[in-house]
Write a protein that holds these residues in place. Sequence first.
Motif, short mmCIF file in Angstrom:
data_model
loop_
_atom_site.label_atom_id
_atom_site.label_comp_id
_atom_site.label_asym_id
_atom_site.label_seq_id
_atom_site.Cartn_x
_atom_site.Cartn_y
_atom_site.Cartn_z
N LEU A 24 36.30 36.62 33.68
CA LEU A 24 37.11 37.68 33.11
C LEU A 24 37.56 38.66 34.19
O LEU A 24 38.70 39.16 34.17
CB LEU A 24 36.32 38.43 32.03
CG LEU A 24 36.09 37.67 30.72
CD1 LEU A 24 35.16 38.47 29.81
CD2 LEU A 24 37.41 37.38 30.01
N THR A 25 36.68 38.94 35.15
CA THR A 25 37.05 39.84 36.26
C THR A 25 38.16 39.23 37.10
O THR A 25 39.12 39.92 37.48
CB THR A 25 35.82 40.13 37.14
OG1 THR A 25 34.77 40.67 36.33
CG2 THR A 25 36.16 41.12 38.24
N VAL A 26 38.05 37.94 37.40
CA VAL A 26 39.09 37.26 38.18
C VAL A 26 40.39 37.18 37.39
O VAL A 26 41.48 37.35 37.96
CB VAL A 26 38.60 35.85 38.61
CG1 VAL A 26 39.73 35.07 39.28
CG2 VAL A 26 37.42 35.97 39.56
N LEU A 27 40.31 36.95 36.07
CA LEU A 27 41.51 36.96 35.24
C LEU A 27 42.22 38.31 35.33
O LEU A 27 43.44 38.38 35.40
CB LEU A 27 41.16 36.66 33.78
CG LEU A 27 40.88 35.22 33.37
CD1 LEU A 27 40.57 35.15 31.87
CD2 LEU A 27 42.04 34.31 33.71
N SER A 28 41.44 39.38 35.32
CA SER A 28 42.02 40.72 35.42
C SER A 28 42.71 40.91 36.77
O SER A 28 43.79 41.50 36.85
CB SER A 28 40.93 41.78 35.24
OG SER A 28 40.33 41.66 33.97
N LEU A 29 42.07 40.41 37.83
CA LEU A 29 42.68 40.50 39.16
C LEU A 29 44.00 39.75 39.21
O LEU A 29 45.01 40.25 39.73
CB LEU A 29 41.71 39.95 40.21
CG LEU A 29 42.25 39.82 41.64
CD1 LEU A 29 42.63 41.19 42.20
CD2 LEU A 29 41.22 39.15 42.54
N LEU A 30 44.04 38.55 38.64
CA LEU A 30 45.26 37.75 38.63
C LEU A 30 46.34 38.40 37.78
O LEU A 30 47.54 38.14 37.98
CB LEU A 30 44.97 36.34 38.11
CG LEU A 30 44.00 35.49 38.93
CD1 LEU A 30 43.83 34.12 38.30
CD2 LEU A 30 44.47 35.35 40.38
N SER A 31 45.94 39.24 36.83
CA SER A 31 46.89 39.91 35.94
C SER A 31 47.28 41.30 36.42
O SER A 31 47.95 42.04 35.70
CB SER A 31 46.28 40.03 34.53
OG SER A 31 45.88 38.77 34.03
N LEU B 264 33.01 40.24 44.48
CA LEU B 264 34.46 40.01 44.46
C LEU B 264 35.10 40.53 45.75
O LEU B 264 35.94 39.85 46.36
CB LEU B 264 35.09 40.70 43.25
CG LEU B 264 36.61 40.64 43.14
CD1 LEU B 264 37.09 39.20 43.05
CD2 LEU B 264 37.11 41.45 41.94
N ALA B 265 34.70 41.73 46.17
CA ALA B 265 35.27 42.32 47.38
C ALA B 265 34.95 41.49 48.61
O ALA B 265 35.78 41.37 49.53
CB ALA B 265 34.74 43.74 47.56
N ARG B 266 33.77 40.89 48.65
CA ARG B 266 33.38 40.06 49.79
C ARG B 266 34.03 38.68 49.74
O ARG B 266 34.12 38.00 50.77
CB ARG B 266 31.86 39.91 49.86
CG ARG B 266 31.14 41.19 50.28
CD ARG B 266 29.64 41.04 50.16
NE ARG B 266 28.95 42.27 50.55
CZ ARG B 266 28.43 42.50 51.74
NH1 ARG B 266 28.52 41.57 52.68
NH2 ARG B 266 27.80 43.63 52.01
N SER B 267 34.48 38.26 48.56
CA SER B 267 35.11 36.94 48.42
C SER B 267 36.58 36.97 48.78
O SER B 267 37.17 35.93 49.06
CB SER B 267 34.94 36.43 46.98
OG SER B 267 33.57 36.26 46.66
N VAL B 268 37.18 38.15 48.75
CA VAL B 268 38.59 38.30 49.10
C VAL B 268 38.69 39.22 50.32
O VAL B 268 38.11 40.31 50.33
CB VAL B 268 39.40 38.89 47.93
CG1 VAL B 268 40.88 38.99 48.30
CG2 VAL B 268 39.23 38.05 46.67
N ASP B 269 39.40 38.78 51.32
CA ASP B 269 39.49 39.53 52.58
C ASP B 269 40.45 40.71 52.42
O ASP B 269 41.61 40.68 52.84
CB ASP B 269 39.97 38.60 53.70
CG ASP B 269 39.87 39.26 55.07
OD1 ASP B 269 39.20 40.30 55.17
OD2 ASP B 269 40.48 38.75 56.02
N MET C 180 40.57 45.28 30.97
CA MET C 180 39.47 44.69 30.21
C MET C 180 38.23 45.55 30.31
O MET C 180 38.04 46.26 31.29
CB MET C 180 39.11 43.29 30.71
CG MET C 180 40.06 42.19 30.37
SD MET C 180 39.35 40.57 30.80
CE MET C 180 40.76 39.50 30.50
N ARG C 181 37.39 45.47 29.27
CA ARG C 181 36.04 46.01 29.35
C ARG C 181 35.09 44.83 29.28
O ARG C 181 35.17 44.00 28.37
CB ARG C 181 35.75 46.98 28.21
CG ARG C 181 34.33 47.56 28.28
CD ARG C 181 34.06 48.53 27.15
NE ARG C 181 34.12 47.88 25.84
CZ ARG C 181 33.99 48.53 24.69
NH1 ARG C 181 33.81 49.83 24.70
NH2 ARG C 181 34.05 47.88 23.55
#
Length: 333
Positions: free
Chosen positions: A32-39, A60-65, A172-173
Amino acid sequence: MDEIMKQALKLVDGIITNMEKAIVGKRRSIELTVLSLLSRGHVLLEDVPGVGKTSLVSALARSVDCSFSRIQFTPDIMPSDVTGFTMYNRKTGEFEYRPGAVMSQFLLADEINRTSAKTQASLLEVMQENQVTVDGQTYAVPQPFMVIATQNPIEYLGTYPLPEAQMDRFFMRISLGYPSKEQEQKMLAMHAEGAPLDQLSPVATGRQIIELQKLVTRVHTDEKLFAYIVDLAEATRRHPQIELGASPRASIALHRAAQALAFCEGRSFVLPGDVQAVFEPVVAHRILLKREAKIKGVLPQEVLGEIAASLPAPGMDQAAQRRTAAESAQGLR
């Protein structure tokens, strides 16, 4: 499936898998967090202390540069700590902008309900328009940009509840919940060997995330599904147990989330099941139940589940619709 889609899905799966190296048993929350990022949306992580809210954001922050800032909200935090401020430079004879915590690509607003309403409001502009205004000057934040806020829904002493306008800006919550016994044992074993977050390295770049966001917007939505999304939103406004229904911003967010889910499942078109699967996490925090419903212990999720099961979805018979609504209550398909 074309090569671009294959590479995109591989990248999304890589981000989720990388985060799971540090976050045990919370795949739905991660998705859900990744879906929010993509949106291009922002997330409110609402749960009791110690279940991994901050760890999820850090993973998440460490997975994306990308650049990452964390601000620990307390009653004495000022709006300028968030947005930045201008300072007079004697050498140049001019006022210079000193960036605040918001000038990063990932912003963790930790315990957002522990700061004053004035400081909370300093995030309103940037969450909607991706910019901040300081002393009459407007500054754009770097892209991609995402605010992930945390709060404890149980403890109310010394807190400042978020107003409806602020809640409506969260895409999202998400709640993480306690892990199972097996998951907690695995967590203990992982932490016995060191901090799992320290082992994570980036698997995607900011530019790649922006490209994924562009691909999501190309996912096709039929006119009948637009009507279905509006019907869902209108149903929340007419429901006898709801005081404040979903806003048009909620309808837009619901569509974007459905597009992102369809994209992550390798489709170039949205299905009714996509809308139903994200209906609760996108809308539940945006509605306000009536006092009588609260006294009876009714939950927003229950009301939304009732609405999703009762409204006819395009191309779905009633049995399939009830089944999909039940699956959505348990998690993404």
